[in-house]
Design an enzyme around this catalytic site. Structure first.
Site, PDB file in Angstrom:
ATOM      1  N   TYR A  60      16.899 -76.054   9.930  1.00  0.00           N
ATOM      2  CA  TYR A  60      16.971 -74.634  10.246  1.00  0.00           C
ATOM      3  C   TYR A  60      15.658 -74.222  10.901  1.00  0.00           C
ATOM      4  O   TYR A  60      14.643 -74.049  10.208  1.00  0.00           O
ATOM      5  CB  TYR A  60      17.188 -73.883   8.929  1.00  0.00           C
ATOM      6  CG  TYR A  60      17.363 -72.382   9.059  1.00  0.00           C
ATOM      7  CD1 TYR A  60      18.620 -71.837   9.302  1.00  0.00           C
ATOM      8  CD2 TYR A  60      16.286 -71.528   8.889  1.00  0.00           C
ATOM      9  CE1 TYR A  60      18.793 -70.469   9.389  1.00  0.00           C
ATOM     10  CE2 TYR A  60      16.445 -70.150   8.974  1.00  0.00           C
ATOM     11  CZ  TYR A  60      17.700 -69.629   9.228  1.00  0.00           C
ATOM     12  OH  TYR A  60      17.877 -68.274   9.300  1.00  0.00           O
ATOM     13  N   GLN A  85      13.746 -71.657  12.606  1.00  0.00           N
ATOM     14  CA  GLN A  85      13.549 -70.254  12.936  1.00  0.00           C
ATOM     15  C   GLN A  85      12.066 -69.964  13.177  1.00  0.00           C
ATOM     16  O   GLN A  85      11.658 -69.602  14.267  1.00  0.00           O
ATOM     17  CB  GLN A  85      14.097 -69.387  11.805  1.00  0.00           C
ATOM     18  CG  GLN A  85      13.892 -67.897  12.003  1.00  0.00           C
ATOM     19  CD  GLN A  85      14.568 -67.097  10.893  1.00  0.00           C
ATOM     20  OE1 GLN A  85      15.778 -67.202  10.673  1.00  0.00           O
ATOM     21  NE2 GLN A  85      13.788 -66.319  10.169  1.00  0.00           N
ATOM     22  N   GLU A 109      11.990 -67.592   2.934  1.00  0.00           N
ATOM     23  CA  GLU A 109      13.122 -66.672   2.766  1.00  0.00           C
ATOM     24  C   GLU A 109      12.643 -65.232   2.564  1.00  0.00           C
ATOM     25  O   GLU A 109      13.211 -64.492   1.759  1.00  0.00           O
ATOM     26  CB  GLU A 109      13.995 -67.097   1.580  1.00  0.00           C
ATOM     27  CG  GLU A 109      14.907 -68.249   1.868  1.00  0.00           C
ATOM     28  CD  GLU A 109      15.733 -68.031   3.119  1.00  0.00           C
ATOM     29  OE1 GLU A 109      16.374 -66.981   3.211  1.00  0.00           O
ATOM     30  OE2 GLU A 109      15.700 -68.908   4.001  1.00  0.00           O
ATOM     31  N   ASP A 155       8.708 -63.124   2.958  1.00  0.00           N
ATOM     32  CA  ASP A 155       7.464 -62.895   2.233  1.00  0.00           C
ATOM     33  C   ASP A 155       7.702 -61.804   1.188  1.00  0.00           C
ATOM     34  O   ASP A 155       8.327 -60.773   1.477  1.00  0.00           O
ATOM     35  CB  ASP A 155       6.401 -62.449   3.247  1.00  0.00           C
ATOM     36  CG  ASP A 155       5.147 -61.936   2.590  1.00  0.00           C
ATOM     37  OD1 ASP A 155       4.243 -62.737   2.359  1.00  0.00           O
ATOM     38  OD2 ASP A 155       5.088 -60.716   2.293  1.00  0.00           O
TER      39      ASP A 155
HETATM   40  C1  LIG Z   1       7.171 -74.635   2.272  1.00  0.00           C
HETATM   41  C2  LIG Z   1       7.739 -73.822   3.382  1.00  0.00           C
HETATM   42  C3  LIG Z   1       8.977 -74.151   3.912  1.00  0.00           C
HETATM   43  C4  LIG Z   1       9.524 -73.442   4.975  1.00  0.00           C
HETATM   44  N1  LIG Z   1      10.723 -73.829   5.511  1.00  0.00           N
HETATM   45  C5  LIG Z   1      11.188 -73.204   6.638  1.00  0.00           C
HETATM   46  C6  LIG Z   1      12.377 -73.651   7.289  1.00  0.00           C
HETATM   47  O1  LIG Z   1      13.017 -74.603   6.836  1.00  0.00           O
HETATM   48  N2  LIG Z   1      12.764 -73.044   8.430  1.00  0.00           N
HETATM   49  C7  LIG Z   1      12.067 -71.992   8.962  1.00  0.00           C
HETATM   50  O2  LIG Z   1      12.460 -71.480   9.985  1.00  0.00           O
HETATM   51  N3  LIG Z   1      10.934 -71.519   8.344  1.00  0.00           N
HETATM   52  C8  LIG Z   1      10.482 -72.114   7.203  1.00  0.00           C
HETATM   53  N4  LIG Z   1       9.331 -71.650   6.589  1.00  0.00           N
HETATM   54  C9  LIG Z   1       8.605 -70.504   7.157  1.00  0.00           C
HETATM   55  C10 LIG Z   1       8.739 -69.250   6.314  1.00  0.00           C
HETATM   56  O3  LIG Z   1      10.021 -68.733   6.432  1.00  0.00           O
HETATM   57  C11 LIG Z   1       7.668 -68.237   6.729  1.00  0.00           C
HETATM   58  O4  LIG Z   1       6.418 -68.769   6.422  1.00  0.00           O
HETATM   59  C12 LIG Z   1       7.859 -66.917   6.011  1.00  0.00           C
HETATM   60  O5  LIG Z   1       8.938 -66.252   6.593  1.00  0.00           O
HETATM   61  C13 LIG Z   1       6.646 -66.005   6.049  1.00  0.00           C
HETATM   62  O6  LIG Z   1       6.306 -65.685   7.343  1.00  0.00           O
HETATM   63  P1  LIG Z   1       4.830 -65.923   7.892  1.00  0.00           P
HETATM   64  O7  LIG Z   1       4.387 -67.265   7.521  1.00  0.00           O
HETATM   65  O8  LIG Z   1       4.862 -65.551   9.308  1.00  0.00           O
HETATM   66  O9  LIG Z   1       3.931 -64.888   7.107  1.00  0.00           O
HETATM   67  P2  LIG Z   1       3.257 -63.568   7.719  1.00  0.00           P
HETATM   68  O10 LIG Z   1       4.296 -62.555   7.990  1.00  0.00           O
HETATM   69  O11 LIG Z   1       2.343 -63.913   8.818  1.00  0.00           O
HETATM   70  O12 LIG Z   1       2.439 -63.091   6.453  1.00  0.00           O
HETATM   71  C14 LIG Z   1       1.018 -62.945   6.433  1.00  0.00           C
HETATM   72  C15 LIG Z   1       0.679 -61.711   5.624  1.00  0.00           C
HETATM   73  O13 LIG Z   1       1.063 -60.552   6.353  1.00  0.00           O
HETATM   74  C16 LIG Z   1       1.800 -59.677   5.527  1.00  0.00           C
HETATM   75  N5  LIG Z   1       2.756 -58.931   6.344  1.00  0.00           N
HETATM   76  C17 LIG Z   1       3.540 -59.406   7.329  1.00  0.00           C
HETATM   77  N6  LIG Z   1       4.290 -58.413   7.834  1.00  0.00           N
HETATM   78  C18 LIG Z   1       3.978 -57.285   7.157  1.00  0.00           C
HETATM   79  C19 LIG Z   1       4.419 -55.928   7.207  1.00  0.00           C
HETATM   80  N7  LIG Z   1       5.335 -55.526   8.092  1.00  0.00           N
HETATM   81  N8  LIG Z   1       3.893 -55.042   6.347  1.00  0.00           N
HETATM   82  C20 LIG Z   1       2.973 -55.428   5.458  1.00  0.00           C
HETATM   83  N9  LIG Z   1       2.509 -56.692   5.370  1.00  0.00           N
HETATM   84  C21 LIG Z   1       3.003 -57.616   6.215  1.00  0.00           C
HETATM   85  C22 LIG Z   1       2.457 -60.574   4.500  1.00  0.00           C
HETATM   86  O14 LIG Z   1       2.756 -59.850   3.330  1.00  0.00           O
HETATM   87  C23 LIG Z   1       1.396 -61.625   4.281  1.00  0.00           C
HETATM   88  O15 LIG Z   1       0.494 -61.170   3.303  1.00  0.00           O
HETATM   89  C24 LIG Z   1       8.795 -72.349   5.505  1.00  0.00           C
HETATM   90  C25 LIG Z   1       7.577 -71.990   4.956  1.00  0.00           C
HETATM   91  C26 LIG Z   1       7.031 -72.714   3.905  1.00  0.00           C
HETATM   92  C27 LIG Z   1       5.711 -72.309   3.355  1.00  0.00           C
END
Ligand SMILES: Cc1cc2nc3c(=O)[nH]c(=O)nc-3n(C[C@H](O)[C@H](O)[C@H](O)COP(=O)(O)OP(=O)(O)OC[C@H]3O[C@@H](n4cnc5c(N)ncnc54)[C@H](O)[C@@H]3O)c2cc1C
Ligand SMILES: Cc1cc2nc3c(=O)[nH]c(=O)nc-3n(C[C@H](O)[C@H](O)[C@H](O)COP(=O)(O)OP(=O)(O)OC[C@H]3O[C@@H](n4cnc5c(N)ncnc54)[C@H](O)[C@@H]3O)c2cc1C
Lengths: 663, 663
Positions: free
Chosen positions: B135, B137, B423, B425
């Site tokens: 998946y 994304q 899934e 944050d």
């Molecule tokens: C072990 C693991 C497995 C994963 N597996 C998959 C997978 O199979 N497929 C896939 O597609 N993805 C996968 N992911 C990715 C995962 O879905 C993302 O890491 C997750 O959606 C969080 O997004 P980000 O990393 O961009 O965090 P960010 O959004 O960059 O978060 C950083 C900080 O910003 C804050 N923040 C962000 N937006 C806002 C807002 N609007 N208001 C206030 N605060 C905000 C958050 O709270 C956080 O503190 C995986 C991640 C991990 C760690």
């Protein structure tokens, strides 16, 4: 730090002189210069490279640590570094090693417990590292309850020796760092038995390995206790297990400053006051509090810089919002930034306390000891707990990327968390503080005036009746109002506990029953100390354009955030009203906005090199993405595109030939 | 489980039938039996051994996971396991693998977004594992903000193909599990562009590796993103990076259930309601909540058993006190035990909700969707956050020994924590809940009746005015009193937020400014859901001697502990008085004493094998010390007594010959 600075626009915003703040953080210009020099020395020497740690096997990792430790010692000698410089160098090498225990526990303990004669014999050996020492107290079956240790040291007058023995499996020494592989000597804690009588736990110097070939001496069994939390982390340390089978040591290897055994086997207490041991304890715990501010500031530095790099949602003019602009992100991050500074200053004060205690001990003045003991125990507990939680929160603040080892945060967490357990389990320590508080309250009626950090209890009457004067949110910026609120909350909680305790006929039973509340009262007391020392610091002279103003904001954030987090305490003791609580929240939000433009500069003030930070997300230049990308390719998994195991385990599945394959 | 049972005396104390509780925990007798059978199948098969994980290099570890995944699949076929059985088997194998994403994300997503025709083509391949899917994304630069993804899928009518392209470094796919090494196919999310217009992010099926030799297809670059938190932990998973250079796929590999592109490049929305996508989301989050109860119960099982084995201080009759008898230990441990059960039951309810939502969707009834969406988002957030913290607390509850990998807790923490991030944050999700709550409050004046978990808002008038009826501590055992208190707190916090919001002229600005308080209101709402579902569960029929009584106690502990932890909320909204708060604490302590004799049986009810627990401290038989001791010797560090590196790095130092040595 070459190349484009992607955070330059953030640095330009700062409303204070970051170089002056660096000096405040370091404690003095001299301390800053030493630190800065040592940090660069380590960062620029490829021998201290650490970015490959997560790929090493345990044995490779350990060998590599032995190499670094030897090399560091070589450089210390070559460059004729002072003790302070050597300490900073080891700090920036940033890899737990047997030398930590040698310098941090073995040497101070010898100094504290050895007689003049013993010091003349052992200290020069230790100082030159002709012997390597560790601190062997904990056993498989006993940690917190030191008095329950089982190892015995039975005096044999026939040979003028002590016989060190492990009577049970659970009496095996277990955990001592440096014991597993590196140490040649250990301070071993064992029950001193002579003439059939058990005099309780004492420290003995025991040689455990041959100085010729490093083989373990006869009668002793030593091993490493295995993998610990995390990858590199604390696995660079050889925490060990040790079992004794009637091992004989000369009588004069009992550490004899406080008590001796004569040739005939008579146990004799010396006239040196036993309270002196507390000096060492205050020293060790002071170090732990300063380490907490180091570890927390490091995590905060990473999360703050990355929060300014990371953009998500809320596109304005085409570019998205830096996540550091979100109030939720600020409300999680800035209190940790403030805590790092708060712990720094309380650590600085503990440094003073240590000097003060040492001076008093020299003149046999023990009056401040119980208070110093309780307050260092409590501060150790709450700063390490907050730091452990804070590092993990910083990791979460970095979203998905924080979960990569290249963020530096997983390893920092894994290497840090045992600080909550060693040198006193945090809950056990808070219970000690609680006992002290209850005692302080109970003695208030007598002539005994509370001293030091409990002096406020002397104004109990006033604190029980006072009402908080906050009417508008700005009133919460007034340090004397804040201080009194924290004093009142703490005093009221202690008094409430004491009251409820007094209803029990059996005090010990009551203490056990009420212990969860007692621990909360202890926390309240320690938070007060931190707030009050921060305020005290600000009452002094702090040079540098805008520096004091920033620290005032951080102090307010620390206090008001703590108030918010423990609002139940403040409301249930009627220290403040709900309305005042809500005004504090308003002020807090306003402070977050004020800190925002200064955030990057406030973490720059820690003066951490990229080597020390060990984090791609926390890079000084903010150039995160290309470096994350390039780092990934270095993983051994990427040596081949088709993975090892494809032919055995993936192909037969895809080809529907699993049934016939041998797995 | 052979040999002496060191915890037999604890098991004898239990006041309920543990076998009946096992069925309650599992959900039904059938579920229990399947689970039990699968657990034993895995535990008794040496191919699933996992105790050597921490000693493997990343490549060995990964290869070993490929082996286990293939072997598990082989067994599933051989034994003709049902889907449910297969799921349980994979669960007990307890090792994150590409198959998790294949079964947990790729297949459900296909099902949710594919047309009948697409399903006919792809599903059989996926079900037989003739293709492996992941998946894809998240990108290097975008996670939470899915709408900000940069990968493009531009339609080329000349060839009837989409051209998938990564225009920037930050548009590289980054994180997808199973992508790095194992998958042959991916659902790739990209901006659909046709006729020069950007229609936003859509899912596409993209083949990424050759089915002949597993080589990466031309135009695609794929790698593993490197080491993650912990040792074994999630490093068994090949989270990957992927970059596209104008890769062409047939037009019909756009997932077309909701929208299609014609041969001519016209974008056409189908008449299938888009709300259907929420079904998948509710499904995935339900799974995450149940996983939270699995992970937390596992940690609690380890810490509870070890707390009954570990003795420290307070010797009575010669033996020391079991640490589980300390009230502080209980006050940290038992709320987590209660939370494990609470999360179990709310997970069970989410299962029901999923069925309900599915049924309604089938009849185009979307009325409950926003509420279902908000409540699953919130429950995902608070259960995962509490579980992550709870695992680490369990580790601390085990003192020093919890820091050893052989305790099982470090790896459990490291493998679990990303659940707070993936899934959705957790903070981002709570902000969604908050938006929903504010909207609900603002619509109360209108005709719209709040439904489902927000139904209590319909009694707003009453909840704003009601006063808590607790007069003595036993009143806190009354479920209707507890429920109303949680309802009142939540309603009042939401209303207060709405009130403060209404003072802003720009609502969005206000929302941003007040977001920390809004998140707290969201938490309050979700905690209410958990409490209310626990209470609901207890209103039903629960057979088994003493079972319901124990669950009632745990329900009260969950509620009163939550109340204590968030006391500030309850007091500042005047929902309860300080006196009532203090009565709740009294009741809580009494409940701890009542649970104490049942603690071991309550964790036995999880029915975890020693294999699954993977913890020496948590062994069923409590025979901790000899096993800890023996385990240590297996570490490769103990292969030789004198460590690798002695001659180069220790000897020259001891012999003062460092100066001349080359390091
Ligand atoms: C072990 C693991 C497995 C994963 N597996 C998959 C997978 O199979 N497929 C896939 O597609 N993805 C996968 N992911 C990715 C995962 O879905 C993302 O890491 C997750 O959606 C969080 O997004 P980000 O990393 O961009 O965090 P960010 O959004 O960059 O978060 C950083 C900080 O910003 C804050 N923040 C962000 N937006 C806002 C807002 N609007 N208001 C206030 N605060 C905000 C958050 O709270 C956080 O503190 C995986 C991640 C991990 C760690
Ligand atoms: C990384 C690391 C390095 C170490 N290095 C050394 C070293 O160099 N030398 C050395 O000698 N030791 C060392 N130790 C051991 C360390 O000092 C002990 O682990 C520590 O003192 C805690 O004791 P314990 O493990 O027995 O915990 P326990 O006391 O068994 O704690 C278990 C639980 O019981 C609770 N508990 C215990 N007593 C009470 C009470 N009276 N009331 C209420 N609750 C109670 C605790 O709060 C905890 O929750 C090290 C440990 C670690 C993890």
């Amino acid at each position: 730090m070459e190349g484009v600075d992607h955070l330059a626009h953030e640095r330009d915003k700062a409303q204070f002189d970051v170089n002056d703040m660096k000096i405040v953080w370091a404690g003095s210009r001299e301390a800053f210069e030493v630190s800065d020099r040592m940090a660069r020395l380590v960062a620029n020497d490829p021998a201290f490279r650490k970015d490959n740690r997560v790929h090493l096997t345990r044995k490779e990792l350990f060998k590599n640590t032995l190499r670094k430790a030897a090399y560091a010692w070589k450089r210390i000698i070559e460059l004729k570094l002072t003790e302070e410089e050597a300490g900073r160098l080891r700090f920036f090498v940033d890899e737990p090693a047997y030398t930590d225990l040698h310098w941090g526990m073995f040497v101070p303990f010898l100094k504290g417990q050895g007689t003049e004669e013993q010091l003349r014999k052992w200290l020069p050996l230790a100082y030159k590292m002709q012997i390597i020492g560790c601190y062997a107290q904990t056993e498989l079956g006993h940690g917190s309850n030191v008095q329950g240790l089982e190892t015995t040291a039975t005096f044999d007058p026939k040979t003028d020796e002590f016989v060190i023995h492990s009577p049970t499996l659970t009496s095996s020494k277990w955990w001592p760092g440096g014991l597993g592989k590196a140490s040649t000597h250990a301070v071993v804690f064992a029950r001193l038995i002579t003439n059939g009588r058990d005099y309780g736990v004492h420290g003995f110097i025991v040689q455990i390995r041959s100085l010729d070939d490093h083989s373990v001496l006869p009668g002793i069994t030593i091993g490493d206790i295995g993998m610990k939390f995390g990858n590199g982390a604390y696995n660079t340390m050889d925490n060990g297990v040790m079992h004794f089978d009637h091992v004989r040591i000369p009588r004069d290897q009992l550490l004899m400053r406080f008590s001796q055994v004569t040739k005939e086997g008579k146990y004799v207490q010396s006239d040196v006051p036993r309270q002196l041991v507390y000096g060492t304890m205050v020293y060790v715990r002071k170090t732990i509090v300063i380490d907490a501010s180091n570890a927390l500031s490091r995590a905060v530095c990473i999360a703050t810089r990355y929060s300014a790099v990371r953009r998500q949602f809320g596109s304005q003019d085409g570019v998205e919002t830096q996540v550091i602009n979100y109030k939720t992100q600020q409300s999680r991050l800035f209190p940790l930034l403030a805590s790092a500074y708060a712990f720094r200053f309380v650590g600085e004060w503990l440094q003073w306390l240590y000097t003060d205690v040492t001076k008093r001990l020299a003149t046999n003045d023990f009056s401040t000891l119980p208070e110093a003991h309780a307050c260092t125990a409590g501060l150790k507990s709450i700063t390490t707990a907050a730091t452990a939680d804070g590092i993990e929160e910083c990791r979460k603040l970095c979203g998905g990327h924080g979960y990569l080892c290249s963020s530096g945060l997983p390893e920092l967490f894994a290497v840090y968390v045992p600080a909550c357990t060693y040198e006193g389990d945090n809950v056990v320590l808070l219970l000690q503080v609680a006992r002290f508080l209850v005692k302080t309250v109970s003695q208030l009626v007598s002539w005994k005036k509370p001293v030091g950090t409990t002096a406020y209890m002397g104004r109990l009457q006033h604190l029980m009746e006072s009402t908080c004067k906050v009417q508008k949110s700005e009133d919460w910026l007034n340090p004397s109002i804040v201080l009194e609120v924290f004093e009142a909350r703490s005093a009221r909680m202690s008094v409430e506990c004491a009251k409820r305790l007094s209803k029990f006929t059996n005090q010990e039973e009551g203490f056990q029953e009420l212990s969860p509340s007692l621990v909360e009262a202890a926390v309240a007391h320690c938070q007060l100390i931190i707030v009050s020392k921060f305020i005290e610091k600000l009452q002094g002279d702090i040079p540098g354009q805008g520096v004091k103003e920033q620290l005032q904001k951080l102090c307010s954030i620390y206090a008001l955030y703590t108030l918010h987090k423990h609002l139940g305490d403040f409301l249930s003791t009627s220290t403040i009203t709900p309305k005042q609580g809500s005004l504090a929240d308003d002020q807090l939000r306003s402070l977050y906005s004020q800190v925002r433009p200064n955030a990057i500069a406030l973490v720059d003030a820690f003066n951490y090199t990229d080597h020390y930070l060990g984090s791609i997300l926390g890079r000084y230049d903010g150039n995160v993405y290309p470096n994350l990308y390039n780092e990934a390719w270095k993983d051994p998994m990427n040596e081949s595109s088709v993975p090892d195991g494809y032919h055995e385990y993936i192909k037969p599945m895809l080809k529907q030939q699993l049934r016939n394959s041998r797995l």
